[in-house]
Structures are given as structure tokens and as C-alpha cells.
Write an enzyme that holds these catalytic residues in place. Sequence first.
Site, mmCIF file in Angstrom:
data_model
loop_
_atom_site.group_PDB
_atom_site.id
_atom_site.type_symbol
_atom_site.label_atom_id
_atom_site.label_comp_id
_atom_site.label_asym_id
_atom_site.label_seq_id
_atom_site.Cartn_x
_atom_site.Cartn_y
_atom_site.Cartn_z
ATOM 1 N N ASP A 1 59.759 -34.397 30.071
ATOM 2 C CA ASP A 1 59.933 -32.993 29.457
ATOM 3 C C ASP A 1 61.043 -33.264 28.129
ATOM 4 O O ASP A 1 62.354 -33.321 28.875
ATOM 5 C CB ASP A 1 60.296 -31.883 30.148
ATOM 6 C CG ASP A 1 60.089 -30.549 29.770
ATOM 7 O OD1 ASP A 1 59.727 -30.383 28.309
ATOM 8 O OD2 ASP A 1 60.434 -29.632 30.183
ATOM 9 N N ALA A 2 60.699 -33.820 26.914
ATOM 10 C CA ALA A 2 61.640 -34.093 26.031
ATOM 11 C C ALA A 2 61.611 -33.177 24.807
ATOM 12 O O ALA A 2 62.427 -33.267 24.169
ATOM 13 C CB ALA A 2 61.508 -35.539 25.918
ATOM 14 N N LYS A 3 60.361 -32.842 24.424
ATOM 15 C CA LYS A 3 60.323 -31.760 23.387
ATOM 16 C C LYS A 3 60.676 -32.415 21.986
ATOM 17 O O LYS A 3 61.291 -31.927 21.297
ATOM 18 C CB LYS A 3 60.915 -30.628 23.597
ATOM 19 C CG LYS A 3 60.488 -29.730 24.697
ATOM 20 C CD LYS A 3 60.970 -28.205 25.089
ATOM 21 C CE LYS A 3 60.332 -27.502 26.296
ATOM 22 N NZ LYS A 3 60.632 -27.927 27.635
ATOM 23 N N ARG A 4 60.283 -33.690 21.982
ATOM 24 C CA ARG A 4 60.647 -34.548 20.728
ATOM 25 C C ARG A 4 59.821 -33.997 19.371
ATOM 26 O O ARG A 4 58.932 -33.468 19.753
ATOM 27 C CB ARG A 4 60.464 -36.061 21.145
ATOM 28 C CG ARG A 4 61.412 -36.712 22.227
ATOM 29 C CD ARG A 4 62.627 -36.294 22.484
ATOM 30 N NE ARG A 4 63.480 -37.257 23.280
ATOM 31 C CZ ARG A 4 64.584 -36.599 23.660
ATOM 32 N NH1 ARG A 4 65.065 -35.600 23.779
ATOM 33 N NH2 ARG A 4 65.237 -37.701 24.701
#
EC number: 4.1.1.23
Lengths: 270, 270
Positions: free
Chosen positions: A93-96
Amino acid sequence: MHFMQSLQQAWADHDSLVCVGLDPEPAKFPAHFKGRADAVFEFCRDIVDATADLVCTYKPQIAHFAALRAEDALERLIAHIHEKHPGVPVILDAKRGDIGSTAQHYVSEAFDRFKADAVTLNPYMGRDSAQPFLDRADKGVILLCRTSNPGGADFQALDCGGEPLYVRVAETIARNWNTHGNCALVTGATWPEELGKVRSVVGDVPLLVPGIGAQGGDVEAVLKHGRTANGTGLMISSSRAILYAGNGEDFAQAARKAAIELRDAINACR
Amino acid sequence: MHFMQSLQQAWADHDSLVCVGLDPEPAKFPAHFKGRADAVFEFCRDIVDATADLVCTYKPQIAHFAALRAEDALERLIAHIHEKHPGVPVILDAKRGDIGSTAQHYVSEAFDRFKADAVTLNPYMGRDSAQPFLDRADKGVILLCRTSNPGGADFQALDCGGEPLYVRVAETIARNWNTHGNCALVTGATWPEELGKVRSVVGDVPLLVPGIGAQGGDVEAVLKHGRTANGTGLMISSSRAILYAGNGEDFAQAARKAAIELRDAINACR
């Protein structure tokens, strides 16, 4: 194995739509972790080993590790899950989200360094920012659509030619970006009717659903609006309510009990 | 010192709107870096030491470090800039964005761990995802608005009630999020008229402008549409065209020459 196949297998084998979010916060760890040099890894590993037969995915949230300079613990944690629980895929879960040339470095971070099976991305910068991820057909690409937080409406709910932005995002991704069948979408449990609207335009594309538990989302409404015809299609994420269900020596068993309760509450509505 | 004050001071002291992007790619380093254990740090440090009097900000892009497991080099690089070139603020180009409780961990990553003076963020998740950053009034919060990549139009250009989404984003941030005066916006050089549209709705809010050089943006058009009344208001970012201007022993001097040329080309249009 491809992420989407692993996910479907885990849904079936574990009879569970539960995704456990791994968000380590040392201040909340049980007292016996105090002073242990590898506490972040050990806490998360114990949670994983106590719950792996109950979940369809794990979702470590990278900021919780980065703020602690604990990238190494995150690498070892994901390696541990792959080794001991190979049936459970891991979502980073990084939402890059960045331009194509930089996106390639984020691809390396997520898939080559951390060896995640899927990653969360922010779609605001458009298709070429996602393309290097989409091209990894064996990996899952889980794009933000309608998020569970109060500010989720600020831009996502703006009217774009008769439809809110999040519906345009959902349509665009399901129709145009999903050529390898490896896309999924983040749609918060706190907006079940909007989750249903997303489901109605994306067919069987899986939805990652945060917001159950601490954020107040309603399991029954999520299932009603979000499940697919075969009663799957959802990864219902819970972090704090499972990780910190207990704070004694038996914290991992308390986490297991909380995960069973969530799995069963979900399955009662499938 | 507050980021906005440092930025204004650097604009004045260095007579420069140039922001050098620090995007290390070891395959492009000069041959004499081959095999050096600390090549990422040393390459970036040499670029910084050769250009610090010519720039208004540095902008290390975090994925380039993370993909190499080089967070430690990034920490030391930012510490080096603060120590040797205290007049030049550092923007961590991370484009983060997550719910409030997780955003706090990204705040720690950017400001407590890496000690950046400013950070780039993605606004898609709305105000509460930015609030923990906005609350650090001494830090700059630089939000994506109209990005320079081809896919930037996919969602940012959608018509939202008579205005494209990026204009709604710009207005919302300038009017409602900027209570501490610490906001800036990312608007790509490849769309100078849209950059002008952003300038017209945000007053003197600084704009970080990537897309000059490798991406083909036009300096004169950027200045015409983007500068403020006093001839500043812009951080014009260049990465590859400066970092990799030379590839011999004199690479740092080649970088200096490229930075001077860009600074002068910009100043000729101010």
C-alpha cells in the site's frame, strides 16, 4: 502465479474476503516488544502467522515502515509471507504515482525490491504514470477511485459531465487501462452506495475496500453493493481493529479472533 | 527558516529560478564512479557542490533512491545540502497522499527522517490527506495540479462544471488549503497556457514547473504565463539535462555549465 489468480485461489481456499492491513505502530505494541531491536518485523510476523489461513491478502502500508527507517523489516516481512504462506498475495500500500520515467523506479521499488504481488497507485497523473505497472501483467495494479476518508469527496465527487470524477476514473480504468486484466480499484466502505455505483460500471474488477472497523464502514452494506455474482470481488481491509485487538502476550490470538469475527461477519452477508 | 522565506531568499540571492532535480541513475554516471560503494551519494554531492550558487531549490526524487535501497544516501545528501549550502531549500519529490492517520507517517518520513524543507503531494484524496503536512507551517506543501506528462490530461483536464479539474484543484488549494501560506503547485512546462490559467487563479502562490529540457517545455512561454509581477513565483525544474550534461571526469563542471545556461535563458525572459 499472477496476482489475480492468487487472489481468486485465496478467496476460495480460505473462504475469506478479509485483507489484513499491516500498519505497525510501535507505541501500540504489547509491552513485551519494548526494547526489542527487531520489534517491527516480529510483531507483524506474529500477526501474519496467526491469521494467514483466514485472509485473502496482506496489505503492508509502506509509510509505517519508512517513518521508522524499517524498509529492511518490510522486505523480510514480505519474504516471510511468500515463504511460509505462499497462498496469500501481498499488496504494497504505497499510493505512488509519477511520470513514466520515474514510475519505472517505483515499479522497481514495489516489485523488484519489496517483491510485492500488487501495489496501490494514485491515478491523478493519468495512464502513462500507471503504464509501467500495468505492463507487469503478473502483478496487481490497484488504483484509488473513491476513498474512505472525509476529504475523499473534495475532488473525487466533483461533477464531470454528468458523472462524478470517481465514476469517470472507474470507467476509464476498467475500459482502457485493464488490457492485461490486472487492475483493481480502491473504494471505501464508508460510501457503500458509491461503491455500488463503481461496481455497476467495472463488472468483476476486484475492489479493495478500506474503512471497515475504525473508520465506521458497514459490512452488510459493503457486501450488498460491492460483491460480484459469485459472492467475491472484494478485499475488505482491516488494520488497527485486528493488529491491536489485544495488547498482552496473547495479542496474536486476539488478532486471530478479530480476524475470524470479521471473516464470519462478511461471510454471513455473502 | 520557513520554506517560503528560504525560497524567496534564494530567488533573490542567487538570481535564479532554477530547481535542480536530483534523480540518480547509476547507469548514466561517469565511468570513474563504477564500483564505488557510495556512488549515489558522491555523484549527487558533486553535482550539488558545483551548482549550489546557481539554484533556488534542489529536488531529490525519492523513487530513484528507494529502488536502489539508498535511503541512507538520500538522508546524507539532504544533510550535506543543509550543512554546506544552507541557503538552498530541499524539496522531497515524493508525490505522497493517504488518509490522515497514515499521512502523519508520511509527514515523519519527509520532514523528521529526511529533513526536507518541502514535499510534493498528490491532492486526489482531498484536504484531510494533506492536513498533517499543511499543519507544518514551516514546511512547503507542493501539490500536483497540471502535470507535464502526456497522461496529465486524462483526468486533470476533465470538465468539472465549466472548469477543468486542475483549475478546480488550483482554486481549492489556493483559497481553502493555504491558510498557513505554505502551499505551492506543480504545473508542467509542457502546457504553458494552462500554467497561465493556474497563475490567474492562485495569485502569487509559487509554481514548481517540471518539463523543461528532456520533456520539451519552452522557457519563454513558461515565463510569459507563469511569472509573478516581481519576476519570480517559479521553480523551474531540470534533472537529466543538468545531471547528465557530461559523462567524463568533468561531469560536475558540465552540470554547472548547463545550470548557468538554463538560469541565463530563464533570466533573459524575466
